[in-house]
Structure formats: C-alpha cells, structure tokens
Motif scaffolding. Structure first.
Motif, PDB file in Angstrom:
ATOM      1  N   THR A 177       0.728  -0.917  -0.014  1.00 30.70           N
ATOM      2  CA  THR A 177      -0.032  -0.135  -0.058  1.00 30.70           C
ATOM      3  C   THR A 177       0.944   1.357   0.136  1.00 30.70           C
ATOM      4  O   THR A 177       1.756   1.341   0.859  1.00 30.70           O
ATOM      5  CB  THR A 177      -0.915  -0.048   1.381  1.00 30.70           C
ATOM      6  OG1 THR A 177      -1.998  -1.003   1.129  1.00 30.70           O
ATOM      7  CG2 THR A 177      -1.793   1.338   1.341  1.00 30.70           C
ATOM      8  N   SER A 178       0.698   2.256  -0.923  1.00 29.03           N
ATOM      9  CA  SER A 178       1.396   3.380  -1.102  1.00 29.03           C
ATOM     10  C   SER A 178       1.145   4.566  -0.324  1.00 29.03           C
ATOM     11  O   SER A 178       1.733   5.439  -0.048  1.00 29.03           O
ATOM     12  CB  SER A 178       1.694   3.641  -2.507  1.00 29.03           C
ATOM     13  OG  SER A 178       0.321   3.932  -3.071  1.00 29.03           O
ATOM     14  N   LEU A 179      -0.387   4.425  -0.033  1.00 26.41           N
ATOM     15  CA  LEU A 179      -0.915   5.722   0.540  1.00 26.41           C
ATOM     16  C   LEU A 179      -2.239   5.281   1.384  1.00 26.41           C
ATOM     17  O   LEU A 179      -3.005   4.366   0.870  1.00 26.41           O
ATOM     18  CB  LEU A 179      -1.589   6.694  -0.367  1.00 26.41           C
ATOM     19  CG  LEU A 179      -2.207   7.883   0.037  1.00 26.41           C
ATOM     20  CD1 LEU A 179      -1.418   8.779   0.893  1.00 26.41           C
ATOM     21  CD2 LEU A 179      -2.789   8.634  -1.137  1.00 26.41           C
ATOM     22  N   ALA A 180      -2.354   5.805   2.537  1.00 28.13           N
ATOM     23  CA  ALA A 180      -3.315   5.403   3.595  1.00 28.13           C
ATOM     24  C   ALA A 180      -4.266   6.452   3.992  1.00 28.13           C
ATOM     25  O   ALA A 180      -3.501   7.385   4.231  1.00 28.13           O
ATOM     26  CB  ALA A 180      -3.013   4.514   4.660  1.00 28.13           C
ATOM     27  N   TYR A 181      -5.672   6.347   4.024  1.00 27.47           N
ATOM     28  CA  TYR A 181      -6.243   7.389   4.714  1.00 27.47           C
ATOM     29  C   TYR A 181      -6.710   7.091   6.212  1.00 27.47           C
ATOM     30  O   TYR A 181      -6.880   5.753   6.521  1.00 27.47           O
ATOM     31  CB  TYR A 181      -7.884   7.108   3.911  1.00 27.47           C
ATOM     32  CG  TYR A 181      -7.604   8.048   2.335  1.00 27.47           C
ATOM     33  CD1 TYR A 181      -8.723   9.194   2.309  1.00 27.47           C
ATOM     34  CD2 TYR A 181      -6.854   7.473   1.532  1.00 27.47           C
ATOM     35  CE1 TYR A 181      -8.529   9.788   1.154  1.00 27.47           C
ATOM     36  CE2 TYR A 181      -6.973   8.111   0.428  1.00 27.47           C
ATOM     37  CZ  TYR A 181      -7.777   9.295   0.341  1.00 27.47           C
ATOM     38  OH  TYR A 181      -7.722   9.821  -1.066  1.00 27.47           O
ATOM     39  N   THR A 182      -7.051   7.855   6.906  1.00 23.36           N
ATOM     40  CA  THR A 182      -7.578   8.002   8.124  1.00 23.36           C
ATOM     41  C   THR A 182      -9.164   7.436   7.947  1.00 23.36           C
ATOM     42  O   THR A 182      -9.686   7.742   6.686  1.00 23.36           O
ATOM     43  CB  THR A 182      -7.606   8.910   9.189  1.00 23.36           C
ATOM     44  OG1 THR A 182      -8.139  10.019   8.602  1.00 23.36           O
ATOM     45  CG2 THR A 182      -6.011   9.450   9.197  1.00 23.36           C
ATOM     46  N   GLN A 183      -9.934   7.049   8.936  1.00 27.20           N
ATOM     47  CA  GLN A 183     -11.615   7.070   8.844  1.00 27.20           C
ATOM     48  C   GLN A 183     -11.682   8.454   8.518  1.00 27.20           C
ATOM     49  O   GLN A 183     -11.138   9.613   9.000  1.00 27.20           O
ATOM     50  CB  GLN A 183     -11.975   6.228  10.055  1.00 27.20           C
ATOM     51  CG  GLN A 183     -11.922   7.176  11.205  1.00 27.20           C
ATOM     52  CD  GLN A 183     -12.500   6.422  12.310  1.00 27.20           C
ATOM     53  OE1 GLN A 183     -12.179   5.225  12.824  1.00 27.20           O
ATOM     54  NE2 GLN A 183     -13.667   7.005  13.016  1.00 27.20           N
ATOM     55  N   MET A 184     -13.292   8.742   8.472  1.00 29.44           N
ATOM     56  CA  MET A 184     -13.819   9.718   8.113  1.00 29.44           C
ATOM     57  C   MET A 184     -14.111  10.383   9.624  1.00 29.44           C
ATOM     58  O   MET A 184     -14.484  10.010  10.346  1.00 29.44           O
ATOM     59  CB  MET A 184     -15.031   9.807   7.371  1.00 29.44           C
ATOM     60  CG  MET A 184     -15.956  11.045   7.281  1.00 29.44           C
ATOM     61  SD  MET A 184     -17.308  10.579   6.379  1.00 29.44           S
ATOM     62  CE  MET A 184     -18.248   9.748   7.552  1.00 29.44           C
ATOM     63  N   LEU A 185     -13.351  11.769   9.633  1.00 32.60           N
ATOM     64  CA  LEU A 185     -13.492  12.404  11.055  1.00 32.60           C
ATOM     65  C   LEU A 185     -14.265  13.483  10.848  1.00 32.60           C
ATOM     66  O   LEU A 185     -14.611  14.198  10.129  1.00 32.60           O
ATOM     67  CB  LEU A 185     -12.088  12.833  11.200  1.00 32.60           C
ATOM     68  CG  LEU A 185     -10.866  11.940  11.418  1.00 32.60           C
ATOM     69  CD1 LEU A 185      -9.733  12.608  11.790  1.00 32.60           C
ATOM     70  CD2 LEU A 185     -11.241  10.809  12.303  1.00 32.60           C
ATOM     71  N   LEU A 186     -15.169  13.690  12.189  1.00 29.08           N
ATOM     72  CA  LEU A 186     -16.343  14.695  12.135  1.00 29.08           C
ATOM     73  C   LEU A 186     -15.742  15.978  12.781  1.00 29.08           C
ATOM     74  O   LEU A 186     -15.108  16.293  13.732  1.00 29.08           O
ATOM     75  CB  LEU A 186     -17.363  14.007  13.311  1.00 29.08           C
ATOM     76  CG  LEU A 186     -18.025  12.725  13.038  1.00 29.08           C
ATOM     77  CD1 LEU A 186     -18.890  12.244  14.217  1.00 29.08           C
ATOM     78  CD2 LEU A 186     -18.632  12.928  11.466  1.00 29.08           C
ATOM     79  N   PRO A 187     -15.827  17.144  11.817  1.00 24.10           N
ATOM     80  CA  PRO A 187     -15.402  18.290  12.307  1.00 24.10           C
ATOM     81  C   PRO A 187     -15.834  18.911  13.666  1.00 24.10           C
ATOM     82  O   PRO A 187     -14.946  19.444  14.675  1.00 24.10           O
ATOM     83  CB  PRO A 187     -15.682  19.454  11.287  1.00 24.10           C
ATOM     84  CG  PRO A 187     -15.731  18.371   9.913  1.00 24.10           C
ATOM     85  CD  PRO A 187     -16.187  17.152  10.659  1.00 24.10           C
ATOM     86  N   GLU A 188     -17.133  18.665  14.135  1.00 23.52           N
ATOM     87  CA  GLU A 188     -17.639  19.249  15.229  1.00 23.52           C
ATOM     88  C   GLU A 188     -16.920  18.656  16.388  1.00 23.52           C
ATOM     89  O   GLU A 188     -16.719  19.141  17.440  1.00 23.52           O
ATOM     90  CB  GLU A 188     -18.922  19.155  15.383  1.00 23.52           C
ATOM     91  CG  GLU A 188     -19.668  17.816  15.192  1.00 23.52           C
ATOM     92  CD  GLU A 188     -19.954  17.435  13.411  1.00 23.52           C
ATOM     93  OE1 GLU A 188     -20.631  16.478  13.336  1.00 23.52           O
ATOM     94  OE2 GLU A 188     -19.231  17.947  12.788  1.00 23.52           O
ATOM     95  N   ARG A 189     -16.588  17.420  16.427  1.00 23.37           N
ATOM     96  CA  ARG A 189     -15.950  16.479  17.389  1.00 23.37           C
ATOM     97  C   ARG A 189     -14.466  16.890  17.687  1.00 23.37           C
ATOM     98  O   ARG A 189     -14.097  16.890  18.778  1.00 23.37           O
ATOM     99  CB  ARG A 189     -16.038  14.883  17.303  1.00 23.37           C
ATOM    100  CG  ARG A 189     -17.803  14.428  17.463  1.00 23.37           C
ATOM    101  CD  ARG A 189     -17.741  13.170  17.967  1.00 23.37           C
ATOM    102  NE  ARG A 189     -17.354  12.779  18.884  1.00 23.37           N
ATOM    103  CZ  ARG A 189     -17.096  11.350  19.533  1.00 23.37           C
ATOM    104  NH1 ARG A 189     -17.499  10.418  18.909  1.00 23.37           N
ATOM    105  NH2 ARG A 189     -16.498  11.304  20.557  1.00 23.37           N
ATOM    106  N   LEU A 190     -13.775  17.238  16.418  1.00 21.46           N
ATOM    107  CA  LEU A 190     -12.385  17.659  16.583  1.00 21.46           C
ATOM    108  C   LEU A 190     -12.410  18.977  17.358  1.00 21.46           C
ATOM    109  O   LEU A 190     -11.622  18.840  17.770  1.00 21.46           O
ATOM    110  CB  LEU A 190     -11.908  17.557  15.177  1.00 21.46           C
ATOM    111  CG  LEU A 190     -11.562  16.267  14.524  1.00 21.46           C
ATOM    112  CD1 LEU A 190     -11.058  16.619  13.071  1.00 21.46           C
ATOM    113  CD2 LEU A 190     -10.512  15.451  15.151  1.00 21.46           C
ATOM    114  N   LEU A 191     -13.411  19.576  17.050  1.00 20.25           N
ATOM    115  CA  LEU A 191     -13.310  21.053  17.836  1.00 20.25           C
ATOM    116  C   LEU A 191     -13.902  21.116  19.098  1.00 20.25           C
ATOM    117  O   LEU A 191     -13.385  21.898  20.036  1.00 20.25           O
ATOM    118  CB  LEU A 191     -14.288  21.882  17.069  1.00 20.25           C
ATOM    119  CG  LEU A 191     -13.609  22.227  15.566  1.00 20.25           C
ATOM    120  CD1 LEU A 191     -14.499  22.958  14.518  1.00 20.25           C
ATOM    121  CD2 LEU A 191     -12.264  22.949  15.729  1.00 20.25           C
ATOM    122  N   SER A 192     -14.723  20.089  19.604  1.00 18.55           N
ATOM    123  CA  SER A 192     -15.328  20.226  20.860  1.00 18.55           C
ATOM    124  C   SER A 192     -15.121  19.009  21.695  1.00 18.55           C
ATOM    125  O   SER A 192     -15.421  19.153  22.883  1.00 18.55           O
ATOM    126  CB  SER A 192     -17.018  20.191  20.554  1.00 18.55           C
ATOM    127  OG  SER A 192     -17.474  18.974  20.147  1.00 18.55           O
TER     128      SER A 192
END
Length: 354
Positions: A31-46
């Motif tokens: 695998t040459s590139l990996a993604y994180t799972q989809m993150l929720l902006p409101e939770r990253l901030l709060s």
C-alpha cells in the motif's frame, strides 16, 4: 516527492477500521498511501479526547504518507477542524486532507454530508467547502465522491471540484445507497471518463477483489491509482499479490498494536482479527466458536493466546510459542497440510467479496 506521487495503491478510509496499526500493516504489503477514517469536524473542535485519540502518532515516520479525511457541510467548521489536525502534523511529512463526498451511511444522510451532498442543488456549497479548504491549508486537499444522479453529471461535478482546488479526485463508481453500499458492479467507464477529461490525478475505487482486478482496473481506466476498502480488511496483503496465513497475519497486526498502545480500541482489534481469520477459515466448523471466544477476549494478550493455542489446535496444527512470530515451515503447512481445506478456504474468501 509530493503526496500525488504516492497514489498508486491506496487503502480507503473505513469507519473504525483505518487505525494506525492497520495502516502500518497494509503499508508493509504494497500500500503506497493510507487514509484515516472519516473524522467529524464538530467533534475535533469540541471533544478533546476525540481529537487526541485520532491525532495519536498520526503522520509518524512509519505512517507516511497519510491522508486525513474530513466530512461536513459547513465550510468554516471544516476549515477550523482541518487546522486542528494540520497543526499537529505540520512538520511531519507528506500527508493531505480529504473531503468525503462518498459516504453512503444513514448517519451521513441524516446530517446531510458525505454522498448526500452530491445533488446539484448542493454543488455550490461543496465548491465553497473545497475552495475554503484549498486556500486555508498548507497541505493538498482532495475529494472522494460517488456517482451523481444522473450519472452523466458526474464529470461536470468533478470538473467543478477540480476548479475549486481539489488536488486529486477519487471516484467510487457506484450511486449512493445507505442500505446497499455495493449494489451492482462499479461503473468503471465513468472513472475512465474522468481520467480522460480532468487534468488532476484520478483514483478508481470499486470492482477489486484480487490483484488481477487491480491490474485490470488500472489498465481499463488508466487511473493514477487504485483505492481498495473492505477487501483489504480480509486480505491486507492484496497489493503484494499474497494471501497470508490468517494466524500469522493476525499476530503481526497484534504486534503493531503493542507498538502503538491505545491507537486502536479493543473492539477494532477484535474486528480486524475476525476479518483475517474469516477470510481463510470462515466456513470451518469451529469458526463460530472462534468468534465467541474472540468476543470474550479482554486484552490484546488474550487474543494472542487464543490465536497461538486454540485456533492452531482447531486447525490441526501445533501451537505457536508465545515468543514465536511464525516460520516459513508453519506458513507452508498451515491450511493445506492434509489437502482438505483448499475448497473451504476458496469459498470463505468468496463470502467476503464486495
């Protein structure tokens, strides 16, 4: 090199399954590139715990390049959340931020994000989000989409995303369905159409079960990269054109979990191990007993013990010593030792295919 130089073979973002140990595992096998799972902006901030959990070891030397995937329908909120993540990884290396416009889950429908922003009435909003991201971050911004309705509108939408600042675009060439995410074959003709008409790199997602599918997909679409999701959960060695022994690959994953304690929840670890074992052994008489025993494990060491002793015994093999990482001999004799298990394993693999 930039992140677009690493688009060849990509591990897709998967809910609760794109953890750091798994990303490191698939990198070992092509695998040459990996993604994180989809993150929720409101939770990253709060939610500080949520932020710290998903930033843990993100972008470390062994986890590059990595793409952080965000979702949302508020340009300001997405940008503010992206800056939180960017600030933690700014000096680490090659990585990027991605806007998910392909998530078909019911939560995305209810909150009106992901694939539920593909309708033409929402295109101006999506363009404003991508534009705001591309002008606010020092790292590239990419987008992941599904087919629009009608399908012919997908190219128009993709060209708008390109103009808004998307550095590359990944297309899961199916229409959105919350209940049947992989209904029917992916329409790779649409990937080919995007590749012929966009100037940015195009990534193809869909219709991959084997390494031969990867090659055929690339040859037909001429895409810059191939993205694979759930099939990698069953076979993390897909991009290396290998089929691993289920116990040995599980133990390798557990060792990575020990190297990064707390980077994956116990439930995530259990789910990965279940997928690995199911891929080769899902039709064995003892598999349901294994699932119960796995669910009863309370630590990584419990899972390790289950694999080395009970699962090996159920497979008719010698237990693996606690300090053993497996050998060539155990791999060679594992599932085909007495000639009885080949057809079962083939059927098990088919049961997991998208």
């Amino acid at each position: 090199m930039t992140v677009t130089d690493h688009l060849s073979t990509i591990a897709a973002p998967m809910v609760n399954q794109s953890d750091l140990p798994f990303r490191r595992l698939v990198r070992r096998y092509g695998t040459s590139l990996a993604y994180t799972q989809m993150l929720l902006p409101e939770r990253l901030l709060s939610d500080q715990d949520y932020l710290e959990f998903h930033l843990r070891d993100l972008g470390s030397e062994s986890d590059r390049p990595v793409v952080v995937q965000l979702c949302g329908n508020d340009p300001q909120l997405v940008v503010e959340a992206g800056k939180k993540v960017q600030g933690a990884c700014d000096a680490i290396g090659v990585w990027a931020l991605d806007l998910n416009l392909g998530c078909p889950q019911e939560a995305a429908r209810d909150a009106h994000y992901g694939a539920y922003l593909l309708g033409q009435k929402d295109w101006p909003l999506v363009e404003s989000i991508v534009s705001a991201m591309s002008h606010s971050f020092t790292v590239p911004v990419s987008t992941k989409i599904r087919l629009c309705q009608p399908v012919s509108a997908t190219l128009d939408f993709a060209q708008r995303l390109e103009a808004a600042g998307s550095a590359w675009l990944a297309l899961h060439a199916r229409t959105v369905s919350a209940r049947r995410r992989r209904q029917g074959a992916a329409d790779l003709e649409q990937v080919k159409r995007l590749k012929e008409n966009l100037t940015i790199p195009v990534v193809s997602n869909g219709n991959v079960r084997t390494w031969e599918d990867v090659e055929n997909n690339r040859a037909y679409t001429e895409a810059d990269g191939i993205m694979v999701g759930e099939i990698l959960l069953a076979n993390p060695c897909l991009f290396a054109n290998e089929t691993p022994d289920p116990v040995l690959i599980s133990l390798e994953y557990l060792e990575l979990c020990r190297e990064h304690p707390g980077a994956a929840t116990l439930q995530t670890v259990q789910t990965h191990v279940r997928h690995f074992v199911d891929h080769r052994c899902g039709r064995r008489p003892w598999f349901n007993k294994f699932r119960v025993a796995l669910n009863n494990c309370r630590t990584v060491d419990d899972i390790d013990h289950l694999l080395r002793l009970k699962v090996q015994r159920w497979r008719g093999l010698e237990p693996l010593a606690p300090d053993a990482q497996g050998s060539d001999e155990s791999t060679e004799t594992s599932d085909y030792e007495d000639g009885r298990d080949g057809p079962e394993d083939a059927m098990s693999a088919l049961s997991l295919l998208e």
